[in-house]
Scaffold this active site. Structure first.
Site, PDB file in Angstrom:
ATOM      1  N   LYS A 194       0.938  -1.341   0.079  1.00 56.10           N
ATOM      2  CA  LYS A 194      -0.150  -0.092  -0.058  1.00 56.10           C
ATOM      3  C   LYS A 194       0.867   1.247  -0.107  1.00 56.10           C
ATOM      4  O   LYS A 194       1.718   1.440   0.866  1.00 56.10           O
ATOM      5  CB  LYS A 194      -0.750  -0.067   1.424  1.00 56.10           C
ATOM      6  CG  LYS A 194      -1.801   1.277   1.458  1.00 56.10           C
ATOM      7  CD  LYS A 194      -2.720   1.208   2.465  1.00 56.10           C
ATOM      8  CE  LYS A 194      -3.609   2.416   2.360  1.00 56.10           C
ATOM      9  NZ  LYS A 194      -4.645   2.448   3.810  1.00 56.10           N
ATOM     10  N   LYS A 247      -2.226  -1.547  -3.907  1.00 56.33           N
ATOM     11  CA  LYS A 247      -2.979  -0.131  -3.740  1.00 56.33           C
ATOM     12  C   LYS A 247      -2.216   1.082  -3.737  1.00 56.33           C
ATOM     13  O   LYS A 247      -1.257   0.945  -2.875  1.00 56.33           O
ATOM     14  CB  LYS A 247      -4.085  -0.433  -2.644  1.00 56.33           C
ATOM     15  CG  LYS A 247      -4.712   1.060  -2.173  1.00 56.33           C
ATOM     16  CD  LYS A 247      -5.246   0.790  -0.677  1.00 56.33           C
ATOM     17  CE  LYS A 247      -5.976   2.081  -0.416  1.00 56.33           C
ATOM     18  NZ  LYS A 247      -6.394   2.283   0.796  1.00 56.33           N
TER      19      LYS A 247
HETATM   20  C1  PBG Z   1      -7.725   3.445   5.474  1.00 58.28           C
HETATM   21  C2  PBG Z   1      -7.770   3.372   4.175  1.00 58.28           C
HETATM   22  C3  PBG Z   1      -7.683   4.364   3.149  1.00 58.28           C
HETATM   23  C4  PBG Z   1      -7.989   3.718   2.078  1.00 58.28           C
HETATM   24  C5  PBG Z   1      -8.623   2.513   2.309  1.00 58.28           C
HETATM   25  N1  PBG Z   1      -8.324   2.149   3.430  1.00 58.28           N
HETATM   26  C6  PBG Z   1      -7.033   5.563   3.148  1.00 58.28           C
HETATM   27  C7  PBG Z   1      -5.669   5.994   3.638  1.00 58.28           C
HETATM   28  O1  PBG Z   1      -4.918   5.097   3.597  1.00 58.28           O
HETATM   29  O2  PBG Z   1      -5.495   7.062   3.695  1.00 58.28           O
HETATM   30  C8  PBG Z   1      -7.970   4.338   0.608  1.00 58.28           C
HETATM   31  C9  PBG Z   1      -9.153   3.889  -0.319  1.00 58.28           C
HETATM   32  C10 PBG Z   1      -9.556   5.241  -1.552  1.00 58.28           C
HETATM   33  O3  PBG Z   1      -8.866   5.841  -1.766  1.00 58.28           O
HETATM   34  O4  PBG Z   1     -10.308   4.427  -2.201  1.00 58.28           O
HETATM   35  N2  PBG Z   1      -6.302   3.462   6.170  1.00 58.28           N
END
Ligand code: PBG
Length: 323
Positions: A194, A247
């Site tokens: 991520k 992601k």
């Molecule tokens: C929580 C989380 C996030 C997303 C999914 N789970 C946001 C982040 O890490 O700031 C992002 C999902 C999206 O942008 O569609 N940590």
């Protein structure tokens, strides 16, 4: 060599193109994200994500039914609690908004597979994904809270948990906690690679989870790094992840492909909020063909190697694929 080889022969008509097509996007590949907000009778459209809503539990069950009726196998739930504090107490309260939503959806749409996002940022007053001391995001003390959160989701009836916090060691910690509490059958889909991405902007508005100071660069991955993704994925698999996620998706197709080619467990890709907003905005301007662009993007994510795709387009795609 030309003129013997003429690749165009196999492109002449749609029927032959269908026969030699290598990648097929299916409704079976899709997971639809839902945002659950505390309260009653609430349905707020998210301005930067047209077609997506913050919904209270009583409303989200209708949406879940719609998702199920469209043939989409699963949803992933995100919570917007009434109250945020330093220790994210509503993340692991058995009366929390996600815990209530799981029970309500399971009651009305029992066949819909429920995945929960396990993270603290939606529940902390500072908006970070871990416990904060000064300007530091603490790793090991955060694991305990994530364990409690995952167990409380499982206790409410979640089918799968998906940790997205990027703390080190969280997959093992959550696996241990689930096993200890009698949930050894609940799989973990880890947000393994991520990245600290600007593509999450609209989500943070939707989930009201923007960090109140600093940013997430000390725990989410640095976007220029490619080899590091393999290391993150390897560690999560060693710790017990059943599915690993990359992601965002679209700017990280190389990472999806690397993960697919190096590991043999299912790979998920998150087609994130910013990717969705770009398509919606350009389509509203009349600058692109929304349906064709969306199908092309999701097919490219699949072609890169993703088995599962989390996407806000899921309901639209399910309708398009039906025709
Ligand atoms: C929580 C989380 C996030 C997303 C999914 N789970 C946001 C982040 O890490 O700031 C992002 C999902 C999206 O942008 O569609 N940590």
């Amino acid at each position: 060599m030309f003129p013997v080889h003429r690749p165009r022969r196999l492109r002449a008509k749609e029927s032959i193109r269908r026969l030699v097509r290598e990648t097929h996007l299916r409704v079976d590949d899709l997971i639809y994200p839902l945002f659950v907000i505390a309260g009653k009778n609430i349905r707020n459209e998210i301005p930067s994500m047209p077609g997506c809503y913050q919904e209270s539990v009583d409303v989200v069950i209708k949406n879940a039914k719609e998702v199920y009726d469209l043939g989409i196998p699963a949803v992933i739930l995100f919570g917007i609690p009434e109250h945020k504090d330093e220790l994210a107490s509503h993340a692991y309260s058995d009366e929390g908004v996600i815990q209530q939503a799981i029970k309500a959806i399971k009651d009305k749409v029992p066949e819909l597979y429920i995945i929960t996002d396990v993270c603290l940022c939606e529940y902390t007053s500072h908006g970070h994904c871990g416990i904060v001391r000064g300007n530091e995001i603490l790793n090991d003390p955060t694991l305990e809270l994530l364990q409690k959160e995952a167990v409380s989701h499982a206790r409410a009836g979640a089918d799968m948990v998906a940790p997205s916090d990027m703390m080190d060691g969280r997959v093992k910690a959550i696996r241990d906690a689930l096993d200890k509490e009698g949930f050894s059958h609940i799989p973990i889909m880890s947000y393994a690679a991520k990245y600290a991405s600007a593509f999450y902007g609209p989500f943070r508005e939707a989930a009201q989870s923007a960090p109140q100071f600093g940013d997430r660069h000390s725990y989410q991955m640095d976007p220029p790094n490619r080899r590091e993704a393999l290391r993150e994925v390897r560690l999560d698999i060693e710790e017990g992840a059943d599915i690993v996620m990359v992601k965002p998706a679209l700017s990280y197709l190389d990472i999806i492909s690397d993960v697919r080619n190096n590991f043999d467990i299912p790979v998920a890709a998150y087609n994130v909020s910013g990717e969705y907003s770009l398509v919606k905005a350009a389509s509203r301007m009349g600058w692109i063909d929304e349906k064709r662009i969306t199908l092309e993007i999701l097919t490219s994510i699949k072609r890169a190697g993703a088995d599962l795709i989390l996407t806000y387009h899921a309901k639209d795609v399910a309708r398009w694929l039906q025709k």
